[in-house]
Design a protein around this motif. Sequence first.
Motif, mmCIF file in Angstrom:
data_model
loop_
_atom_site.group_PDB
_atom_site.id
_atom_site.type_symbol
_atom_site.label_atom_id
_atom_site.label_comp_id
_atom_site.label_asym_id
_atom_site.label_seq_id
_atom_site.Cartn_x
_atom_site.Cartn_y
_atom_site.Cartn_z
ATOM 1 N N ALA A 49 -8.826 4.583 -1.074
ATOM 2 C CA ALA A 49 -9.751 5.182 -0.113
ATOM 3 C C ALA A 49 -9.203 6.519 0.359
ATOM 4 C CB ALA A 49 -9.964 4.254 1.080
ATOM 5 N N LEU A 50 -10.114 7.428 0.651
ATOM 6 C CA LEU A 50 -9.760 8.755 1.151
ATOM 7 C C LEU A 50 -10.309 8.925 2.556
ATOM 8 C CD1 LEU A 50 -8.742 11.707 0.751
ATOM 9 C CD2 LEU A 50 -11.047 12.212 -0.109
ATOM 10 N N PHE A 51 -9.414 9.236 3.486
ATOM 11 C CA PHE A 51 -9.801 9.608 4.844
ATOM 12 C C PHE A 51 -9.770 11.137 4.870
ATOM 13 C CE2 PHE A 51 -8.227 5.345 5.077
ATOM 14 C CZ PHE A 51 -9.015 4.717 6.034
ATOM 15 N N PRO A 52 -10.939 11.783 4.820
ATOM 16 C CA PRO A 52 -10.968 13.244 4.690
ATOM 17 C C PRO A 52 -10.556 13.954 5.978
ATOM 18 C CG PRO A 52 -13.195 12.393 4.942
ATOM 19 C CD PRO A 52 -12.265 11.195 4.877
ATOM 20 N N GLN A 102 4.391 7.190 2.081
ATOM 21 C CA GLN A 102 5.027 5.926 2.441
ATOM 22 C C GLN A 102 4.574 4.808 1.515
ATOM 23 O OE1 GLN A 102 3.840 5.024 6.459
ATOM 24 N NE2 GLN A 102 5.413 6.316 7.353
ATOM 25 N N ASP A 103 5.484 3.916 1.167
ATOM 26 C CA ASP A 103 5.176 2.661 0.489
ATOM 27 C C ASP A 103 5.395 1.557 1.513
ATOM 28 O OD1 ASP A 103 4.586 3.517 -2.224
ATOM 29 O OD2 ASP A 103 6.677 4.123 -2.302
ATOM 30 N N ILE A 104 4.379 0.715 1.713
ATOM 31 C CA ILE A 104 4.369 -0.201 2.844
ATOM 32 C C ILE A 104 3.950 -1.601 2.400
ATOM 33 C CG2 ILE A 104 3.305 -0.622 5.103
ATOM 34 C CD1 ILE A 104 2.548 2.468 4.941
ATOM 35 N N LEU A 111 0.822 -1.194 0.000
ATOM 36 C CA LEU A 111 0.000 0.000 0.000
ATOM 37 C C LEU A 111 0.859 1.248 0.000
ATOM 38 C CD1 LEU A 111 -1.097 1.090 3.402
ATOM 39 C CD2 LEU A 111 -0.607 -1.319 3.216
ATOM 40 N N LYS A 112 0.259 2.307 -0.502
ATOM 41 C CA LYS A 112 0.891 3.622 -0.517
ATOM 42 C C LYS A 112 -0.015 4.543 0.282
ATOM 43 C CE LYS A 112 2.884 6.899 -3.681
ATOM 44 N NZ LYS A 112 4.122 6.311 -4.112
ATOM 45 N N ILE A 156 -5.060 6.251 0.794
ATOM 46 C CA ILE A 156 -4.360 4.968 0.778
ATOM 47 C C ILE A 156 -4.738 4.236 -0.498
ATOM 48 C CG2 ILE A 156 -4.063 2.716 1.877
ATOM 49 C CD1 ILE A 156 -4.586 4.038 4.567
ATOM 50 N N SER A 157 -3.719 3.812 -1.235
ATOM 51 C CA SER A 157 -3.886 2.964 -2.409
ATOM 52 C C SER A 157 -3.328 1.597 -2.040
ATOM 53 C CB SER A 157 -3.121 3.532 -3.608
ATOM 54 O OG SER A 157 -3.589 4.820 -3.915
#
Length: 148
Positions: free
Chosen positions: A95-98, A27-29, A12-13, A139-140
């Motif tokens: 997804a977007l956490f606003p 971050q790339d995780i 995920l990014k 998060i992608s």
Amino acid sequence: MITHNFKLTGTLKAVVRDETGAIKQEQDIKNLIVDAGKNFVCSRLKDNTDIAPSHMAVGTDGTSAAGGQTALLGEVARVAFTSATVSSNTIVYEALFPAGTGTATLLEAGLFNDATTGTMLSRTASINVAKAATDTLTISWAYIVTGK
């Protein structure tokens, strides 16, 4: 004899942006596909009775990811995907956490098939982002199928 090797991995990014849209942290995780997630994939291949992934969650517990986990350990927010795209043996959920959602020092993230409970497919405890009240977090989350 024909041999097939099938491997599913997840990464995920995470990108935190301030109120002006400027990137504060990126971050790339790697993540762990938990036991319930592996069973979920098999169930979907069998007869499609399990509901497809639909939500991401973030939390504040940095305990290492383990195969037997079925939920985040300190969940603070969960949102629906903004998109799901399939291309070249990969599916990417975004997804977007606003602003105002998931405001904390976030240490874990998970992928789920329900808005409140459901099956957790993957978990990472490698995320470490500070999300202020005015920040957004995107998060992608990618699942990649490899093998021959």
